[in-house]
Design a protein around this motif. Structure first.
Motif, mmCIF file in Angstrom:
data_model
loop_
_atom_site.group_PDB
_atom_site.id
_atom_site.type_symbol
_atom_site.label_atom_id
_atom_site.label_comp_id
_atom_site.label_asym_id
_atom_site.label_seq_id
_atom_site.Cartn_x
_atom_site.Cartn_y
_atom_site.Cartn_z
ATOM 1 N N ILE A 147 -28.758 47.781 3.765
ATOM 2 C CA ILE A 147 -29.242 46.516 4.480
ATOM 3 C C ILE A 147 -30.537 46.734 5.427
ATOM 4 C CG2 ILE A 147 -28.888 44.536 6.022
ATOM 5 C CD1 ILE A 147 -25.997 44.595 5.227
ATOM 6 N N ARG A 148 -30.416 47.808 5.893
ATOM 7 C CA ARG A 148 -31.633 47.965 6.907
ATOM 8 C C ARG A 148 -32.873 48.483 6.065
ATOM 9 N NH1 ARG A 148 -30.711 48.578 12.454
ATOM 10 N NH2 ARG A 148 -28.701 48.438 13.357
ATOM 11 N N ALA A 149 -32.505 49.404 5.221
ATOM 12 C CA ALA A 149 -33.609 49.894 4.236
ATOM 13 C C ALA A 149 -34.097 48.828 3.376
ATOM 14 C CB ALA A 149 -32.793 50.997 3.283
ATOM 15 N N VAL A 150 -33.548 47.901 3.041
ATOM 16 C CA VAL A 150 -34.078 46.798 2.280
ATOM 17 C C VAL A 150 -34.914 45.780 2.976
ATOM 18 C CG1 VAL A 150 -33.566 44.767 0.884
ATOM 19 C CG2 VAL A 150 -32.329 46.915 0.252
ATOM 20 N N ALA A 151 -34.209 45.658 4.154
ATOM 21 C CA ALA A 151 -35.012 44.712 5.249
ATOM 22 C C ALA A 151 -36.234 44.954 5.654
ATOM 23 C CB ALA A 151 -34.101 44.504 6.387
ATOM 24 N N THR A 152 -36.673 46.582 5.576
ATOM 25 C CA THR A 152 -37.801 47.160 6.170
ATOM 26 C C THR A 152 -38.883 46.970 4.996
ATOM 27 O OG1 THR A 152 -36.902 49.305 5.657
ATOM 28 C CG2 THR A 152 -36.697 48.319 8.054
ATOM 29 N N LYS A 153 -38.443 46.689 3.845
ATOM 30 C CA LYS A 153 -39.495 46.486 2.761
ATOM 31 C C LYS A 153 -40.090 45.343 2.570
ATOM 32 C CE LYS A 153 -36.937 49.938 -0.063
ATOM 33 N NZ LYS A 153 -36.309 50.094 -1.468
ATOM 34 N N TYR A 154 -39.676 44.131 3.104
ATOM 35 C CA TYR A 154 -40.220 42.913 2.864
ATOM 36 C C TYR A 154 -40.501 42.206 4.258
ATOM 37 C CZ TYR A 154 -38.298 43.665 -1.467
ATOM 38 O OH TYR A 154 -38.053 44.629 -2.654
ATOM 39 N N PRO A 155 -41.553 41.279 4.344
ATOM 40 C CA PRO A 155 -41.746 40.483 5.216
ATOM 41 C C PRO A 155 -40.809 39.279 5.374
ATOM 42 C CG PRO A 155 -43.070 39.784 3.546
ATOM 43 C CD PRO A 155 -42.599 40.902 2.999
ATOM 44 N N TYR A 156 -40.340 38.758 6.668
ATOM 45 C CA TYR A 156 -39.484 37.720 6.766
ATOM 46 C C TYR A 156 -40.039 36.448 5.860
ATOM 47 C CZ TYR A 156 -36.934 34.003 9.002
ATOM 48 O OH TYR A 156 -36.036 32.947 9.047
ATOM 49 N N ASP A 157 -41.157 36.053 5.993
ATOM 50 C CA ASP A 157 -41.708 34.961 5.285
ATOM 51 C C ASP A 157 -43.123 35.174 5.283
ATOM 52 O OD1 ASP A 157 -41.767 32.597 3.872
ATOM 53 O OD2 ASP A 157 -41.368 31.405 5.626
ATOM 54 N N THR A 158 -43.921 34.410 4.127
ATOM 55 C CA THR A 158 -45.269 34.152 3.990
ATOM 56 C C THR A 158 -45.389 32.882 3.662
ATOM 57 O OG1 THR A 158 -45.244 35.385 1.990
ATOM 58 C CG2 THR A 158 -45.619 36.853 3.804
ATOM 59 N N PHE A 159 -46.767 32.334 3.341
ATOM 60 C CA PHE A 159 -47.084 31.179 2.693
ATOM 61 C C PHE A 159 -47.957 31.120 1.494
ATOM 62 C CE2 PHE A 159 -46.239 30.508 7.342
ATOM 63 C CZ PHE A 159 -45.495 29.323 7.193
ATOM 64 N N THR A 160 -47.692 32.446 0.777
ATOM 65 C CA THR A 160 -48.332 32.856 -0.284
ATOM 66 C C THR A 160 -47.297 33.143 -1.177
ATOM 67 O OG1 THR A 160 -48.991 35.009 0.180
ATOM 68 C CG2 THR A 160 -50.512 33.210 0.704
ATOM 69 N N ASP A 161 -47.633 32.988 -2.755
ATOM 70 C CA ASP A 161 -46.614 33.620 -3.444
ATOM 71 C C ASP A 161 -46.838 35.032 -4.048
ATOM 72 O OD1 ASP A 161 -45.255 31.455 -3.591
ATOM 73 O OD2 ASP A 161 -46.562 30.310 -4.932
ATOM 74 N N ALA A 162 -47.886 35.899 -3.153
ATOM 75 C CA ALA A 162 -48.429 37.050 -3.665
ATOM 76 C C ALA A 162 -47.444 38.314 -3.547
ATOM 77 C CB ALA A 162 -49.788 37.569 -2.942
ATOM 78 N N GLU A 163 -46.433 38.108 -2.736
ATOM 79 C CA GLU A 163 -45.253 38.898 -2.374
ATOM 80 C C GLU A 163 -44.005 38.463 -2.270
ATOM 81 O OE1 GLU A 163 -46.166 41.059 1.074
ATOM 82 O OE2 GLU A 163 -47.033 39.426 2.458
#
Length: 282
Positions: A147-163
């Motif tokens: 869970i820690r490894a996956v959570a550190t790969k992505y942002p919590y939220d953004t306002f674009t669909d780029a990622e």
């Protein structure tokens, strides 16, 4: 690495009948004063009786004889296996594990709280017993690590669909968490059926600040989209007027019309039009 194999077994009811026959032979031999034959029958009855094993549905019995793995029993019911062996029962049922709420940093360094539920089952009883120490605890620790490894790969939220984001792409994140956890639990003979996030939020110490930042980012993203749409609408309007030939605009009037249209579209409040009815000296 040890892999599961089938242990030697015979039908339990046949074995019990055989033990009963040996006991009866022992009693009969003692009455006939044939103590050697009676002793042999008694030893055989005790030997077979020591191998009696009861296996519940969706369980496996790991058979160990003199420190050596002899195989596993998946056949439910009563059976007779290797005499004087040690049998360790392993559950093959599907189980849930709810992780604790972990505090981690997303890819942008923002502290977040995250938790997940893991659905798993043992598919290789030999690996679960011999390759790891206390496989239930192993599953818990490796689940939190994944869970820690996956959570550190992505942002919590953004306002674009780029990622991908943790909040906006829950299915993709859950699939990656399942794959990550499966790689870690193969050594324990455990199959991960499903892994899903059950809790996701900013940490309490920054929740208010991140909410303000989230609102500001949302306003900026909305404004950007409004401006992009307004520019396209103005371009289409001027182009349509010029193509129809109903209005001829020079550069100065084209700029003035574009300015007026942009103000009308982008403004937060309704604009008040000013009607030009001519001048006193026309």
């Amino acid at each position: 690495m040890i892999r599961e194999k089938q242990a030697w077994v015979i039908n339990g009811f046949i074995g019990i009948l055989l033990i009963a026959a040996l006991v009866a032979g022992t009693v009969f031999s003692f009455f006939q004063q044939q103590f050697v034959l009676g002793g042999i029958c008694l030893i055989l009855a005790i030997t077979l009786g020591s191998g009696i094993t009861l296996v519940q549905p969706n369980q496996a019995a790991v058979v160990i004889f003199l420190g050596k793995y002899m195989g596993s029993i998946r056949r439910e019911g009563i059976v007779i296996t290797v005499p004087f062996s040690v049998r360790r029962t392993i559950s093959l049922r599907v189980r849930n594990f709810n992780s604790k709420r972990l505090k981690v940093n997303d890819v942008n360094g923002n502290p977040i709280e995250i938790a997940a539920v893991i659905v798993f089952k043992v598919v290789d009883s030999a690996k679960a017993v011999f390759d790891v120490d206390r496989y239930e605890q192993f599953v818990e620790i490796q689940s939190e690590t994944a869970i820690r490894a996956v959570a550190t790969k992505y942002p919590y939220d953004t306002f674009t669909d780029a990622e991908l984001t943790l909040r906006g792409n829950a299915q993709e994140v859950s699939n990656e968490l399942t794959a990550e956890l499966q790689d870690r639990l193969n050594v324990a003979g455990v199959k991960v059926i499903e892994a899903r996030l059950t809790h996701l939020a900013y940490s309490t110490e920054i929740a208010q600040a991140m909410l303000q930042r989230q609102q500001a980012s949302a306003i900026i993203a909305a404004r950007k989209q409004i401006v992009e749409g307004a520019v396209g609408m103005v371009q289409d309007a001027i182009l349509q007027l010029e193509q129809d030939g109903s209005v001829e605009l020079d550069d100065e009037r084209r700029v003035a019309m574009a300015n007026n249209l942009l103000v009308s579209i982008v403004s937060d409040h309704g604009t008040q039009p000013v009607v030009n009815t001519g001048t006193l000296y026309q």
